[in-house]
Design a protein around this motif. Structure first.
Motif, PDB file in Angstrom:
ATOM      1  N   GLY A  98      -1.877  36.972 -24.533  1.00  0.00           N
ATOM      2  CA  GLY A  98      -2.644  38.141 -24.957  1.00  0.00           C
ATOM      3  C   GLY A  98      -2.772  38.247 -26.467  1.00  0.00           C
ATOM      4  N   VAL A  99      -1.631  38.099 -27.159  1.00  0.00           N
ATOM      5  CA  VAL A  99      -1.633  38.180 -28.632  1.00  0.00           C
ATOM      6  C   VAL A  99      -2.430  37.025 -29.226  1.00  0.00           C
ATOM      7  CG1 VAL A  99      -0.185  38.067 -30.690  1.00  0.00           C
ATOM      8  CG2 VAL A  99       0.542  39.439 -28.731  1.00  0.00           C
ATOM      9  N   TRP A 100      -2.200  35.817 -28.730  1.00  0.00           N
ATOM     10  CA  TRP A 100      -2.902  34.627 -29.233  1.00  0.00           C
ATOM     11  C   TRP A 100      -4.408  34.769 -29.074  1.00  0.00           C
ATOM     12  CZ3 TRP A 100      -5.023  30.980 -25.501  1.00  0.00           C
ATOM     13  CH2 TRP A 100      -5.628  29.858 -26.092  1.00  0.00           C
ATOM     14  N   THR A 101      -4.833  35.317 -27.936  1.00  0.00           N
ATOM     15  CA  THR A 101      -6.264  35.502 -27.675  1.00  0.00           C
ATOM     16  C   THR A 101      -6.885  36.450 -28.685  1.00  0.00           C
ATOM     17  OG1 THR A 101      -5.993  35.111 -25.302  1.00  0.00           O
ATOM     18  CG2 THR A 101      -7.958  36.286 -25.992  1.00  0.00           C
ATOM     19  N   LEU A 102      -6.225  37.573 -28.937  1.00  0.00           N
ATOM     20  CA  LEU A 102      -6.789  38.551 -29.874  1.00  0.00           C
ATOM     21  C   LEU A 102      -6.765  38.040 -31.305  1.00  0.00           C
ATOM     22  CD1 LEU A 102      -5.532  42.035 -28.653  1.00  0.00           C
ATOM     23  CD2 LEU A 102      -7.810  41.053 -28.470  1.00  0.00           C
ATOM     24  N   VAL A 103      -5.659  37.399 -31.696  1.00  0.00           N
ATOM     25  CA  VAL A 103      -5.547  36.903 -33.075  1.00  0.00           C
ATOM     26  C   VAL A 103      -6.571  35.818 -33.346  1.00  0.00           C
ATOM     27  CG1 VAL A 103      -4.075  35.615 -34.663  1.00  0.00           C
ATOM     28  CG2 VAL A 103      -3.126  37.524 -33.369  1.00  0.00           C
ATOM     29  N   GLU A 104      -6.725  34.885 -32.413  1.00  0.00           N
ATOM     30  CA  GLU A 104      -7.612  33.746 -32.650  1.00  0.00           C
ATOM     31  C   GLU A 104      -9.083  34.100 -32.484  1.00  0.00           C
ATOM     32  OE1 GLU A 104      -8.004  29.159 -31.062  1.00  0.00           O
ATOM     33  OE2 GLU A 104      -6.071  30.140 -31.144  1.00  0.00           O
ATOM     34  N   LYS A 105      -9.350  35.107 -31.655  1.00  0.00           N
ATOM     35  CA  LYS A 105     -10.742  35.417 -31.382  1.00  0.00           C
ATOM     36  C   LYS A 105     -11.207  36.766 -31.896  1.00  0.00           C
ATOM     37  CE  LYS A 105      -9.629  33.342 -27.980  1.00  0.00           C
ATOM     38  NZ  LYS A 105      -8.758  32.577 -28.777  1.00  0.00           N
ATOM     39  N   SER A 106     -10.362  37.455 -32.630  1.00  0.00           N
ATOM     40  CA  SER A 106     -10.724  38.783 -33.109  1.00  0.00           C
ATOM     41  C   SER A 106     -11.949  38.742 -34.022  1.00  0.00           C
ATOM     42  CB  SER A 106      -9.541  39.420 -33.848  1.00  0.00           C
ATOM     43  OG  SER A 106      -9.153  38.616 -34.952  1.00  0.00           O
ATOM     44  N   ASP A 107     -12.148  37.625 -34.726  1.00  0.00           N
ATOM     45  CA  ASP A 107     -13.291  37.518 -35.639  1.00  0.00           C
ATOM     46  C   ASP A 107     -14.619  37.508 -34.892  1.00  0.00           C
ATOM     47  OD1 ASP A 107     -11.756  37.278 -38.028  1.00  0.00           O
ATOM     48  OD2 ASP A 107     -11.264  35.246 -37.437  1.00  0.00           O
ATOM     49  N   TYR A 108     -14.617  37.103 -33.630  1.00  0.00           N
ATOM     50  CA  TYR A 108     -15.865  36.970 -32.878  1.00  0.00           C
ATOM     51  C   TYR A 108     -16.139  38.133 -31.935  1.00  0.00           C
ATOM     52  CZ  TYR A 108     -14.965  32.205 -34.436  1.00  0.00           C
ATOM     53  OH  TYR A 108     -14.681  31.107 -35.200  1.00  0.00           O
ATOM     54  N   LEU A 109     -15.207  39.085 -31.813  1.00  0.00           N
ATOM     55  CA  LEU A 109     -15.372  40.172 -30.857  1.00  0.00           C
ATOM     56  C   LEU A 109     -16.576  41.041 -31.173  1.00  0.00           C
ATOM     57  CD1 LEU A 109     -11.678  41.322 -30.275  1.00  0.00           C
ATOM     58  CD2 LEU A 109     -13.082  39.817 -28.868  1.00  0.00           C
TER      59      LEU A 109
END
Length: 245
Positions: A39-50
């Motif tokens: 969950g954390v990895w997903t948000l950290v790595e993809k937060s720029d594209y949300l």
């Protein structure tokens, strides 16, 4: 003699049950750590594209996994206390928490799987519009940064190809200073490098960003779905097994 043997047998069974619960609790913690980490990895790595996505389902799925993983920490502590103190009421609360976490993880996995089916259609309809209408516009700084990062990270230019930028509000405006593509399309970014759209200068033959972002997000949605549903099912099986014991 028979009574003494019976008492020894009951003591041995109680000890075995304690060890079984401790092992189960450790495995439960491991599964929770995996869920929280994904969950954390997903948000950290993809937060720029949300900000480029029309739906918030992707972020919601990751937040649900983080919630489930966090609950595991609390529930694991509760399980240890229940085993040490041998409190049946505490154990009942522990198993109710397991059921709650199972349901939360299952929801996250299902959401990820459903969104995975709709991802391609959403990007085709939304990404090009977002890039051409909102890039470098007032109040759209998060989208501008996301587009620039997207084009540099994936070595792409435009949603389908570099020609998409000819229809953008930014390229038609005075601040573009005669650019034909944003500078983030350039292989080596220097001021006003977007004035020249030759393949040696920009990511022109590498393709558009839709297919690359779609593959990137799809891979991670599959991971979210697999972890959410997989860990939930494992926890459900372990919960049933311990109840049977």
């Amino acid at each position: 003699m028979t009574a003494g043997y019976k008492d020894d047998k009951e003591d041995w069974q109680a000890v075995c049950l304690k060890y079984l619960l401790f092992v189960f609790n450790f495995l439960f913690w491991m599964g929770g750590a995996a869920v929280l980490g994904v969950g954390v990895w997903t948000l950290v790595e993809k937060s720029d594209y949300l900000s480029l996505l029309a739906s918030s389902t992707f972020a919601v799925s990751a937040y649900i996994l983080i919630l489930a993983g966090s609950l595991v920490v609390v529930t694991g502590f509760l399980g240890c206390c229940a085993v040490i103190r041998e409190q049946k009421s505490c154990l009942s609360t522990y198993f109710l928490c397991l059921l709650l976490i199972f349901l939360i993880e299952l929801v996250a996995g299902v959401l990820a799987y459903v969104y995975y089916q709709k991802l391609s259609e959403e990007l085709k309809h939304h990404l090009n519009q977002t890039m051409t209408e909102n890039y470098a516009q007032p109040g759209k700084g998060d989208i501008t940064l996301a587009v620039d990062k997207l084009q540099q990270d994936f070595k792409c230019c435009g949603s389908n190809n570099s020609r998409d930028w000819l229809m953008s509000v930014y390229i038609s405006s005075k601040p573009a200073e005669s650019r034909v593509v944003p500078d983030s399309c350039c292989k080596t970014i220097i001021p006003l490098c977007g004035k020249r759209d030759h393949p040696s200068n920009i990511y022109k033959v590498e393709g558009g960003c839709i297919t690359k972002l779609e593959q990137f997000l799809a891979d991670h949605l599959l991971i979210i779905g697999a972890v959410g549903i997989g860990v939930a099912c494992l926890q459900k099986r372990r919960r049933t097994s311990v109840h049977c014991d």
